[in-house]
Write a protein that holds these residues in place. Structure first.
Motif, mmCIF file in Angstrom:
data_model
loop_
_atom_site.group_PDB
_atom_site.id
_atom_site.type_symbol
_atom_site.label_atom_id
_atom_site.label_comp_id
_atom_site.label_asym_id
_atom_site.label_seq_id
_atom_site.Cartn_x
_atom_site.Cartn_y
_atom_site.Cartn_z
ATOM 1 N N ASP A 84 1.145 -0.951 0.200
ATOM 2 C CA ASP A 84 -0.122 0.344 0.136
ATOM 3 C C ASP A 84 0.915 1.005 0.206
ATOM 4 N N ASP A 88 0.912 4.595 -2.594
ATOM 5 C CA ASP A 88 0.526 5.721 -2.610
ATOM 6 C C ASP A 88 1.620 6.674 -1.876
ATOM 7 N N ARG A 93 5.383 5.204 8.121
ATOM 8 C CA ARG A 93 4.387 4.443 8.301
ATOM 9 C C ARG A 93 4.453 3.498 9.623
#
Ligand code: FPP
Ligand code: MG
Length: 322
Positions: A84, A88, A93
């Motif tokens: 992901d 993106d 994260r």
């Protein structure tokens, strides 16, 4: 409420064992370990915790039976996040630099695949059977369909039902599957398994709505992610859908979010417009509605301590700031 204290003593010891098993699962390869350990040591562990709690619905379920699958669920989730973050182009994260930002997309694809393969190795080596394998493969298939749907509609405004279809595929089905797997491993009857799965699905819808809200209203230091990330990558979520319905500046907002390249000042302007509407209250109201139906649908005959922990997780999901 703090997530860990929401679990009381029902799963607290398991969280420690789970952490050790997750770390162990990446320790065969030094590069993988160095790349993934910071990422895997963070996170809420919501998916394996839901699975572990549901596996205790009728009482003790031995850890040898549950831990490999709990570890696999965390690995599948983390694999999906690694991929992901490529899609993106995310920089942070769980409070650390993303693997994509540190090593680039090529390595990130392979690291995600490695974690994914490791998860299925754990499942295969522990004889969970066809039913478990089928739930896992369907959940991953749905994750991918949800992401493809999202990727194909970037910088466009989804209808409410398209938004719901997307968050169901990419988040709710995963949480629902974790609860279903817990029920299967515990040997519950079909009605009880479906009740747990419904709880997980409703929880998942609320979880993703709050996640989308935090992209506008969250604190970067607490969420571990950069604010406005969805807008920047072209993902139009519920706060924007609501703001477009009610803001007097909806024309300007629509014009900004459908631009293919948003500058930092575009993002600040869009966030400001959304903040000046009732988007936050509206999203919270919807999330609360899903949490209510999650609670109502918990099966009756599960252990009180498990039911209480699941209810507390439901409270955490709507009140969380990370
Ligand atoms: C985070 O959503 C991401 C997901 C819920 C799923 C991502 C799934 C894939 C990329 C499919 C590949 C799957 C595997 C198993 C390899 P978000 O972007 O809304 O949340 P964020 O703000 O945390 O990034
Ligand atoms: Mg993302």
């Amino acid at each position: 409420m703090d997530f860990v204290s929401a679990l009381k003593d029902v799963a607290i010891k398991d969280l420690q064992e789970l952490g050790e098993r997750v770390e162990q699962s990446i320790s065969e390869d030094k590069f993988i370990y160095d790349a993934c350990a910071p990422l895997l040591s963070g996170g809420k562990r919501l998916r394996p915790v839901l699975f572990l709690l549901c596996s205790r619905s009728k009482g003790i379920c031995p850890n040898e039976k549950t831990m490999p699958l709990a570890t696999a669920l965390e690995l599948i989730h983390t694999a999906s996040l690694v991929h992901d973050d490529i899609l993106d182009n995310a920089k942070k994260r769980r409070g650390v630099e993303t693997i994509n930002s540190r090593y680039g997309a090529q390595i990130s694809v392979l690291v995600g695949d490695y974690l994914f393969a490791k998860a299925f190795q754990l499942v295969a080596e522990n004889d969970y059977g066809n039913e478990v394998a089928a739930v896992l493969s369907k959940l991953v298939k749905n994750l991918c369909t949800g992401e493809i749907m999202q990727d194909r509609s970037l910088f466009t405004v989804p209808t409410m039902s398209e938004y719901y279809e997307r968050i169901n595929l990419k988040t709710a089905i995963f949480l629902s599957s974790c609860c279903r797997l817990g029920g299967i491993v515990a040997g519950l009857n079909q009605k009880e398994i479906d009740g747990l799965a419904f709880y997980g699905g409703s929880l998942g819808l609320a979880f993703q709505i709050v996640d989308d809200l935090l992209d506008f209203f969250g604190d970067e230091k607490i969420t571990g992610k950069i604010l406005g990330g969805d807008l920047k990558s072209g993902v139009v979520t519920l706060p924007v859908i609501r703001a477009l319905q009610v803001s007097e500046k909806s024309k300007i907002l629509r014009e900004i979010i459908t631009r293919k390249k948003l500058t930092d000042s575009d993002i600040s302007a869009a966030i400001e417009i959304v903040k000046n509407t009732d988007a936050m209250e509206y999203c919270k109201m919807r999330a609360d509605g899903h949490i209510d139906s999650a609670r109502i649908n918990l099966p009756f005959l599960i252990k009180t301590s498990v039911a209480l922990a699941l209810e507390q997780i439901a409270d955490f999901v709507v009140d969380r700031s990370w």
